[in-house]
Design a protein around this motif. Sequence first.
Motif, mmCIF file in Angstrom:
data_model
loop_
_atom_site.group_PDB
_atom_site.id
_atom_site.type_symbol
_atom_site.label_atom_id
_atom_site.label_comp_id
_atom_site.label_asym_id
_atom_site.label_seq_id
_atom_site.Cartn_x
_atom_site.Cartn_y
_atom_site.Cartn_z
ATOM 1 N N SER A 170 0.846 -1.195 0.000
ATOM 2 C CA SER A 170 0.000 0.000 0.000
ATOM 3 C C SER A 170 0.880 1.243 0.000
ATOM 4 O O SER A 170 1.659 1.469 0.929
ATOM 5 N N GLY A 171 0.775 2.012 -1.057
ATOM 6 C CA GLY A 171 1.614 3.202 -1.166
ATOM 7 C C GLY A 171 3.093 2.883 -1.209
ATOM 8 O O GLY A 171 3.922 3.679 -0.765
ATOM 9 N N HIS A 200 -6.698 0.010 -5.219
ATOM 10 C CA HIS A 200 -6.998 1.392 -4.833
ATOM 11 C C HIS A 200 -6.287 2.315 -5.813
ATOM 12 O O HIS A 200 -5.093 2.144 -6.096
ATOM 13 N N ARG A 201 -6.989 3.303 -6.336
ATOM 14 C CA ARG A 201 -6.442 4.155 -7.394
ATOM 15 C C ARG A 201 -5.251 4.999 -6.934
ATOM 16 O O ARG A 201 -4.387 5.353 -7.744
ATOM 17 N N ASP A 202 -5.175 5.315 -5.661
ATOM 18 C CA ASP A 202 -4.084 6.165 -5.168
ATOM 19 C C ASP A 202 -2.942 5.366 -4.539
ATOM 20 O O ASP A 202 -1.774 5.730 -4.676
ATOM 21 N N PHE A 203 -3.279 4.290 -3.837
ATOM 22 C CA PHE A 203 -2.268 3.541 -3.080
ATOM 23 C C PHE A 203 -1.857 2.224 -3.735
ATOM 24 O O PHE A 203 -0.976 1.536 -3.228
ATOM 25 N N ALA A 206 -5.284 -1.152 -0.998
ATOM 26 C CA ALA A 206 -5.754 -0.608 0.274
ATOM 27 C C ALA A 206 -5.953 -1.757 1.247
ATOM 28 O O ALA A 206 -6.389 -2.850 0.865
ATOM 29 N N LYS A 238 -8.371 0.783 5.677
ATOM 30 C CA LYS A 238 -9.130 1.899 5.117
ATOM 31 C C LYS A 238 -10.621 1.580 5.105
ATOM 32 O O LYS A 238 -11.454 2.440 4.796
#
Length: 268
Positions: A170-171, A200-203, A206, A238
Amino acid sequence: SVSAASICGSGHGATSVFVQTTTTGTERPSARATAPRIRRAYALRSSEETASHTTTATSIALDAPAAAPGTGGSWRITLDGDRRAGTVGFALPGVEIRIADAKTGAPLPDGEIGIIEQRGDNVFLGYWEMPEKTAESFREDGFFITGDMAVRDADGYISIVGRDKDLIISGGLNVYPKEVEGMIDDIEGVLESAVIGVPHRDFGEAVVAVVVREDQGLEAATVETALAGQLAKFKQPKAVLFTDALPRNSMGKVQKAELRKTHTDLFA
């Protein structure tokens, strides 16, 4: 004859290995005759291998088999070791264990998390009529890739942190579900949990906790608050989801792949 039934380690006191003996005559094998053979079979390897944590057993004690004449029996070999809560022990005599980089297979130093690889006479030769699967599961030097992620301390004790396929990134940071699950399961009102990673579109992925409640009044916010003071932010779920039961296979193992499939669009 003497054959090893299984080889396993333990981090909780002395470790016992059970060895099955069989006889063709009417006399049960005597301790005097059989013990040296078992000791030789499980003798410590060279000091060089011992220094690299191939094995750290210090002594072997034998208990004679209690079996009727002609039927053989089970010998118990006890390996002395300190109690180390949370560990699975160390490599037993005749078994080589290394913690390696999951991608390259390069051995890692103590204290770093990697994948458990093992080599020894107890390891199978390969998958029946599945050469591709066999090639994927073994290194060129014969070490079997177990899929278990673990860390080893300076004394050779190994602690498993989870399965390679269940690792959540994640990230760009690694999250080992077992750590998070252990903390969730300690929360009052929780029966059990499974932590998974979903897209997850950002990480990238998630962290999501799927929880079976013992107390039906337990809320997601309660779980999140309990974890906030114990886990780094990137490890915190999350989303906390509740279910009546976790999916399991016929062996009782939680099917995380099914959970990931069910919740794959959670953050879509």
